[in-house]
Design an enzyme around this catalytic site. Structure first.
Site, PDB file in Angstrom:
ATOM      1  N   CYS A   1       0.829  -1.203   0.000  1.00 46.18           N
ATOM      2  CA  CYS A   1       0.000   0.000   0.000  1.00 46.18           C
ATOM      3  C   CYS A   1       0.872   1.266   0.000  1.00 46.18           C
ATOM      4  O   CYS A   1       1.535   1.541  -0.970  1.00 46.18           O
ATOM      5  CB  CYS A   1      -0.959  -0.056   1.193  1.00 46.18           C
ATOM      6  SG  CYS A   1      -2.327   1.088   1.044  1.00 46.18           S
TER       7      CYS A   1
ATOM      8  N   HIS B   1      -3.354  -5.742   1.174  1.00 48.43           N
ATOM      9  CA  HIS B   1      -2.729  -5.994   2.476  1.00 48.43           C
ATOM     10  C   HIS B   1      -2.850  -7.465   2.856  1.00 48.43           C
ATOM     11  O   HIS B   1      -3.876  -7.850   3.435  1.00 48.43           O
ATOM     12  CB  HIS B   1      -3.462  -5.190   3.559  1.00 48.43           C
ATOM     13  CG  HIS B   1      -3.287  -3.708   3.469  1.00 48.43           C
ATOM     14  ND1 HIS B   1      -2.328  -3.030   4.177  1.00 48.43           N
ATOM     15  CD2 HIS B   1      -3.954  -2.771   2.754  1.00 48.43           C
ATOM     16  CE1 HIS B   1      -2.416  -1.730   3.909  1.00 48.43           C
ATOM     17  NE2 HIS B   1      -3.393  -1.539   3.047  1.00 48.43           N
TER      18      HIS B   1
ATOM     19  N   GLU C   1      -1.407  -8.809   5.294  1.00 47.80           N
ATOM     20  CA  GLU C   1      -1.354  -8.882   6.766  1.00 47.80           C
ATOM     21  C   GLU C   1      -2.730  -8.702   7.391  1.00 47.80           C
ATOM     22  O   GLU C   1      -2.908  -8.927   8.584  1.00 47.80           O
ATOM     23  CB  GLU C   1      -0.346  -7.856   7.308  1.00 47.80           C
ATOM     24  CG  GLU C   1      -0.812  -6.401   7.389  1.00 47.80           C
ATOM     25  CD  GLU C   1      -0.716  -5.632   6.079  1.00 47.80           C
ATOM     26  OE1 GLU C   1      -0.540  -6.274   5.021  1.00 47.80           O
ATOM     27  OE2 GLU C   1      -0.835  -4.392   6.101  1.00 47.80           O
TER      28      GLU C   1
END
Lengths: 80, 227
Positions: free
Chosen positions: B85, B201, B203
């Site tokens: 990002c 993302h 994560e």
């Protein structure tokens, strides 16, 4: 010495903000507008007193930070 | 395996990344942007967020911070560097991956789950991932990938596109492009494929109770590939 820089988007880069501004102007009755392109304006006050040297430094600033040359052009417009 | 996550002023996914990396076995260190030296690392991550308040252009200020010279040197010597990002935006501003990230086409901040199709598996990030399509999360205002025609040709010739936005079956079409990116590009590599920049993302997809598990898949695979 004060130097001004204008950063504009290159011709083939989409400018959605410019487009919305255009539409809004249109809605306000400013219906004579062909296109709006949004850019950035900088005023740089430098300690340099030599015109050419100042311009060369600002040009370097444009290339290294102020503009992203993939999508933007820069123009140094004013020395005083 | 050792990893480092760089924290810039305004980073806000750095601790999520720390949690994700540790969960899958990395010994992670947080590194401040003003440090000059990188700790010994097998992977360096530039996390998501709003470094320097997105001033001037997203990622432009962070790309000039002290630690980035070490990150560039690390990448140039073949080190694995992943930018997520805002981290992707920092990578393009640094020039480690080609192109730029423009404002989203419809001027909206987009925050939702998307599907991405893996375009290339001949790299340490996606090698041995069994799935062709992964579900990740995106949250960005400037994720509209753009590059010049010359750059695009080079990217395609070198197979540098990592992932493309698609539907759940892997169909890459305009209607599944959330932000206007050229060719639905969601992530790209540098030429050598040790540097990966991507908007999604992983994560945020490491826990079934919160989201999904495709991020777990990604990180488990990544650490195995690095061993």
């Amino acid at each position: 010495m004060k130097i001004s820089v204008i950063i504009t988007l290159k011709k083939d880069v989409l400018d959605p903000q410019g487009k919305v501004i255009h539409q809004t102007l249109d809605g306000m009755g400013f219906d004579n507008v062909n296109e709006v392109r949004q850019g950035k304006y900088f005023e740089i006050d430098t300690k340099e007193t030599d015109n050419d040297k100042a311009k060369a430094k600002v040009e370097e600033m444009c290339k290294k930070l102020l503009a992203n040359l993939v999508i933007e052009n820069y123009k140094i417009i004013d020395l005083k | 395996m050792k990893s480092s996550v760089i924290t810039f002023p305004g980073s806000n996914c750095d601790r999520d990344m720390d949690v994700a990396l540790k969960k899958f076995g990395f010994k992670n260190k947080m590194v401040w942007h003003d440090d000059a030296e990188l700790p010994k690392s097998d992977l360096v991550v530039l996390p998501g967020g709003f470094s320097y308040g997105d001033y001037l252009r997203c990622g432009s200020m962070a790309s000039k911070s002290k630690i980035m010279q070490s990150v560039v040197n690390f990448a140039s010597s073949g080190g694995m560097v992943m930018g997520i990002c805002n981290g992707f935006q920092i990578l393009v501003e640094t020039g480690l991956v080609p192109g730029v990230l423009l404002r989203n086409k419809y001027l909206e901040f987009i925050c939702k789950n998307v599907f991405v199709k893996i375009n290339d598996k001949k790299n340490k990030y996606f090698k041995n991932v069994n799935n062709e399509v992964l579900e990740f999360h995106i949250a960005h205002n400037e994720g509209n990938y753009f590059c010049t025609n010359d750059q695009l040709k080079e990217i395609e010739d070198n197979n540098q596109i990592a992932i493309n936005y698609c539907d759940e079956n892997g169909k890459i079409e305009d209607q599944f492009n959330p932000n206007g990116s050229i060719k639905n590009i969601a992530g790209i590599f540098n030429k050598e494929k040790n540097v990966l920049g991507m908007m999604p993302h992983p994560e945020r997809m490491i826990d079934t109770s919160l989201s999904g598990e495709d991020g777990s898949l990604f990180f488990k695979n990544l650490i195995n590939n690095l061993k």
